[in-house]
Scaffold this motif. Structure first.
Motif, PDB file in Angstrom:
ATOM      1  N   ARG A  37      40.726  24.779  92.841  1.00  0.00           N
ATOM      2  CA  ARG A  37      41.531  25.266  93.964  1.00  0.00           C
ATOM      3  C   ARG A  37      42.921  25.668  93.488  1.00  0.00           C
ATOM      4  O   ARG A  37      43.548  24.974  92.695  1.00  0.00           O
ATOM      5  CB  ARG A  37      41.658  24.179  95.033  1.00  0.00           C
ATOM      6  CG  ARG A  37      40.347  23.807  95.698  1.00  0.00           C
ATOM      7  CD  ARG A  37      39.928  24.856  96.708  1.00  0.00           C
ATOM      8  NE  ARG A  37      38.564  24.625  97.184  1.00  0.00           N
ATOM      9  CZ  ARG A  37      37.990  25.355  98.118  1.00  0.00           C
ATOM     10  NH1 ARG A  37      38.660  26.362  98.672  1.00  0.00           N
ATOM     11  NH2 ARG A  37      36.745  25.117  98.496  1.00  0.00           N
ATOM     12  N   LYS A  38      43.378  26.815  93.995  1.00  0.00           N
ATOM     13  CA  LYS A  38      44.737  27.255  93.703  1.00  0.00           C
ATOM     14  C   LYS A  38      45.713  26.540  94.640  1.00  0.00           C
ATOM     15  O   LYS A  38      45.318  25.791  95.527  1.00  0.00           O
ATOM     16  CB  LYS A  38      44.836  28.777  93.861  1.00  0.00           C
ATOM     17  CG  LYS A  38      44.028  29.534  92.822  1.00  0.00           C
ATOM     18  CD  LYS A  38      44.268  31.023  92.876  1.00  0.00           C
ATOM     19  CE  LYS A  38      43.587  31.678  94.049  1.00  0.00           C
ATOM     20  NZ  LYS A  38      43.641  33.169  93.975  1.00  0.00           N
ATOM     21  N   ALA A  39      46.999  26.810  94.438  1.00  0.00           N
ATOM     22  CA  ALA A  39      48.024  26.136  95.237  1.00  0.00           C
ATOM     23  C   ALA A  39      47.873  26.424  96.727  1.00  0.00           C
ATOM     24  O   ALA A  39      48.198  25.577  97.565  1.00  0.00           O
ATOM     25  CB  ALA A  39      49.414  26.557  94.757  1.00  0.00           C
ATOM     26  N   ASP A  40      47.364  27.597  97.079  1.00  0.00           N
ATOM     27  CA  ASP A  40      47.207  27.945  98.496  1.00  0.00           C
ATOM     28  C   ASP A  40      45.887  27.441  99.079  1.00  0.00           C
ATOM     29  O   ASP A  40      45.567  27.713 100.240  1.00  0.00           O
ATOM     30  CB  ASP A  40      47.325  29.454  98.701  1.00  0.00           C
ATOM     31  CG  ASP A  40      46.223  30.244  97.982  1.00  0.00           C
ATOM     32  OD1 ASP A  40      45.343  29.622  97.354  1.00  0.00           O
ATOM     33  OD2 ASP A  40      46.253  31.483  98.060  1.00  0.00           O
ATOM     34  N   GLY A  41      45.102  26.724  98.282  1.00  0.00           N
ATOM     35  CA  GLY A  41      43.851  26.162  98.757  1.00  0.00           C
ATOM     36  C   GLY A  41      42.641  27.045  98.565  1.00  0.00           C
ATOM     37  O   GLY A  41      41.508  26.607  98.789  1.00  0.00           O
ATOM     38  N   SER A  42      42.833  28.280  98.148  1.00  0.00           N
ATOM     39  CA  SER A  42      41.710  29.193  97.951  1.00  0.00           C
ATOM     40  C   SER A  42      41.026  28.901  96.616  1.00  0.00           C
ATOM     41  O   SER A  42      41.658  28.431  95.668  1.00  0.00           O
ATOM     42  CB  SER A  42      42.177  30.647  97.993  1.00  0.00           C
ATOM     43  OG  SER A  42      43.084  30.909  96.945  1.00  0.00           O
ATOM     44  N   PRO A  43      39.724  29.177  96.528  1.00  0.00           N
ATOM     45  CA  PRO A  43      39.002  28.865  95.286  1.00  0.00           C
ATOM     46  C   PRO A  43      39.209  29.925  94.217  1.00  0.00           C
ATOM     47  O   PRO A  43      39.454  31.104  94.508  1.00  0.00           O
ATOM     48  CB  PRO A  43      37.547  28.829  95.744  1.00  0.00           C
ATOM     49  CG  PRO A  43      37.488  29.791  96.886  1.00  0.00           C
ATOM     50  CD  PRO A  43      38.810  29.672  97.584  1.00  0.00           C
ATOM     51  N   VAL A  44      39.100  29.514  92.973  1.00  0.00           N
ATOM     52  CA  VAL A  44      39.120  30.427  91.834  1.00  0.00           C
ATOM     53  C   VAL A  44      38.123  29.889  90.815  1.00  0.00           C
ATOM     54  O   VAL A  44      37.901  28.682  90.733  1.00  0.00           O
ATOM     55  CB  VAL A  44      40.542  30.544  91.234  1.00  0.00           C
ATOM     56  CG1 VAL A  44      41.013  29.221  90.663  1.00  0.00           C
ATOM     57  CG2 VAL A  44      40.601  31.639  90.176  1.00  0.00           C
ATOM     58  N   THR A  45      37.501  30.789  90.080  1.00  0.00           N
ATOM     59  CA  THR A  45      36.499  30.387  89.085  1.00  0.00           C
ATOM     60  C   THR A  45      36.884  30.925  87.713  1.00  0.00           C
ATOM     61  O   THR A  45      37.788  31.760  87.578  1.00  0.00           O
ATOM     62  CB  THR A  45      35.110  30.933  89.449  1.00  0.00           C
ATOM     63  OG1 THR A  45      35.101  32.362  89.264  1.00  0.00           O
ATOM     64  CG2 THR A  45      34.730  30.618  90.885  1.00  0.00           C
ATOM     65  N   ALA A  46      36.158  30.450  86.716  1.00  0.00           N
ATOM     66  CA  ALA A  46      36.370  30.968  85.370  1.00  0.00           C
ATOM     67  C   ALA A  46      36.080  32.458  85.308  1.00  0.00           C
ATOM     68  O   ALA A  46      36.703  33.196  84.529  1.00  0.00           O
ATOM     69  CB  ALA A  46      35.469  30.216  84.388  1.00  0.00           C
ATOM     70  N   ALA A  47      35.166  32.944  86.160  1.00  0.00           N
ATOM     71  CA  ALA A  47      34.837  34.370  86.164  1.00  0.00           C
ATOM     72  C   ALA A  47      35.990  35.210  86.689  1.00  0.00           C
ATOM     73  O   ALA A  47      36.236  36.317  86.189  1.00  0.00           O
ATOM     74  CB  ALA A  47      33.583  34.613  87.003  1.00  0.00           C
ATOM     75  N   ASP A  48      36.711  34.709  87.720  1.00  0.00           N
ATOM     76  CA  ASP A  48      37.905  35.409  88.214  1.00  0.00           C
ATOM     77  C   ASP A  48      38.876  35.650  87.059  1.00  0.00           C
ATOM     78  O   ASP A  48      39.386  36.771  86.860  1.00  0.00           O
ATOM     79  CB  ASP A  48      38.630  34.573  89.271  1.00  0.00           C
ATOM     80  CG  ASP A  48      37.880  34.402  90.570  1.00  0.00           C
ATOM     81  OD1 ASP A  48      38.298  34.967  91.580  1.00  0.00           O
ATOM     82  OD2 ASP A  48      36.864  33.679  90.576  1.00  0.00           O
ATOM     83  N   GLU A  49      39.132  34.595  86.308  1.00  0.00           N
ATOM     84  CA  GLU A  49      40.144  34.661  85.257  1.00  0.00           C
ATOM     85  C   GLU A  49      39.666  35.478  84.063  1.00  0.00           C
ATOM     86  O   GLU A  49      40.448  36.222  83.459  1.00  0.00           O
ATOM     87  CB  GLU A  49      40.532  33.244  84.857  1.00  0.00           C
ATOM     88  CG  GLU A  49      41.229  32.505  86.004  1.00  0.00           C
ATOM     89  CD  GLU A  49      41.373  31.019  85.784  1.00  0.00           C
ATOM     90  OE1 GLU A  49      40.544  30.458  85.019  1.00  0.00           O
ATOM     91  OE2 GLU A  49      42.295  30.409  86.359  1.00  0.00           O
ATOM     92  N   ALA A  50      38.385  35.374  83.741  1.00  0.00           N
ATOM     93  CA  ALA A  50      37.861  36.169  82.624  1.00  0.00           C
ATOM     94  C   ALA A  50      37.879  37.651  82.959  1.00  0.00           C
ATOM     95  O   ALA A  50      38.234  38.486  82.116  1.00  0.00           O
ATOM     96  CB  ALA A  50      36.441  35.713  82.293  1.00  0.00           C
ATOM     97  N   ALA A  51      37.487  37.997  84.193  1.00  0.00           N
ATOM     98  CA  ALA A  51      37.499  39.404  84.600  1.00  0.00           C
ATOM     99  C   ALA A  51      38.921  39.947  84.611  1.00  0.00           C
ATOM    100  O   ALA A  51      39.171  41.085  84.197  1.00  0.00           O
ATOM    101  CB  ALA A  51      36.854  39.553  85.978  1.00  0.00           C
TER     102      ALA A  51
END
Length: 268
Positions: A37-51
């Motif tokens: 979870r990011k600071a705003d509560g929304s989800p993030v994955t390794a794929a978000d960051e890799a892309a």
């Protein structure tokens, strides 16, 4: 900051499409792992960051003079306010519809846009699970590409359709963010079929002639809609504030308060 015209955007289109397709491959390879979870509560994955890494690296090589504003980078570091200067910049959402991605649905996309002097001019959206890419340049038309490994289809021109006079409207609404204002707006139409969908696929359905309206009466970030805005406009539709005014990109919070996307500008 340089300002790109339509001809300059057209010259970048194939290279930008290739960057989007490279990010598509990365998302497929990484999958829905490393969820946090990011600071705003929304989800993030390794794929978000890799892309995002693939896209930002590609954009820096392709057009080093253009600033890049991307979702995950903005979550870590406050980006320069693009409204402070004229010119062009990239807006990137490396994985739009992360909730759908995590849930195993196919409604997630990779969005790359060029904004010039405050308005989206170019958009590329790839949908890894659907095997489709949409792209467009305002004033030069929009296209759809079927993705099939190393043998992608030739681009096919797409056009938003006129609003039907007698049959029911097809209205796209958010699966994860359907708010009260949007619901009340939709209820004002006597004959309407609602289709819930995640991500910027909703813009693409209007652009390729399979839906009529996409309203949202809740805030969303610039990078969520810029690519879809450009593609729908290129296909003959419109994206405006609910009162018909132009959307304002590049505010200090990089937020669009509300919008109505229409496949038929005459009937909007």
């Amino acid at each position: 900051m340089p300002t790109l015209d339509t001809a300059a955007c057209a010259g970048l289109m194939e290279a930008l499409t290739a960057i989007g397709l490279s990010a598509t491959q990365v998302v497929r390879q990484v999958g829905a792992s490393g969820v946090r979870r990011k600071a705003d509560g929304s989800p993030v994955t390794a794929a978000d960051e890799a892309a995002e890494t693939v896209i930002r690296d590609g954009l820096k090589r392709l057009a080093p003079a253009l600033p890049i504003i991307s979702e995950e980078h903005a979550a870590r570091e406050k980006p320069e306010n693009p409204s402070a200067t004229s010119g062009s910049y990239f807006l990137v959402d490396p994985l739009d519809g992360t909730r759908e991605f995590i849930a195993g649905r196919d409604e997630y996309t990779i969005n790359i846009a060029i904004v010039s002097d405050g308005a989206p001019m170019l958009g590329i959206i790839t949908a890894p699970a659907l095997g489709i890419a949409w792209r467009g340049i305002v004033g030069r038309g929009a296209e759809r590409i079927e993705l099939a490994g190393d043998r992608n289809s030739m681009p096919t021109a797409i056009h938003a359709r006129p609003r039907p006079k007698t049959s029911e409207l097809i209205i796209m609404v958010s699966r994860s963010h359907l708010d009260g204002g949007t619901s009340r707006y939709v209820e004002s139409f006597a004959r309407a079929k609602l289709i819930q969908c995640g991500s910027s696929v909703k813009f693409c359905r209007l652009a390729d002639g399979t839906a009529d309206l996409y309203p949202r009466f809740a805030p969303t970030h610039d990078w969520d809609i810029a690519a879809g805005h450009a593609i729908l406009t290129a296909a003959g539709g419109t994206v405006t504030a609910p009162d018909g005014a132009p959307l304002v990109y590049g505010t200090s919070e990089l937020l669009i308060p509300a919008f109505v996307a229409s496949a038929d500008p005459i009937a909007a």
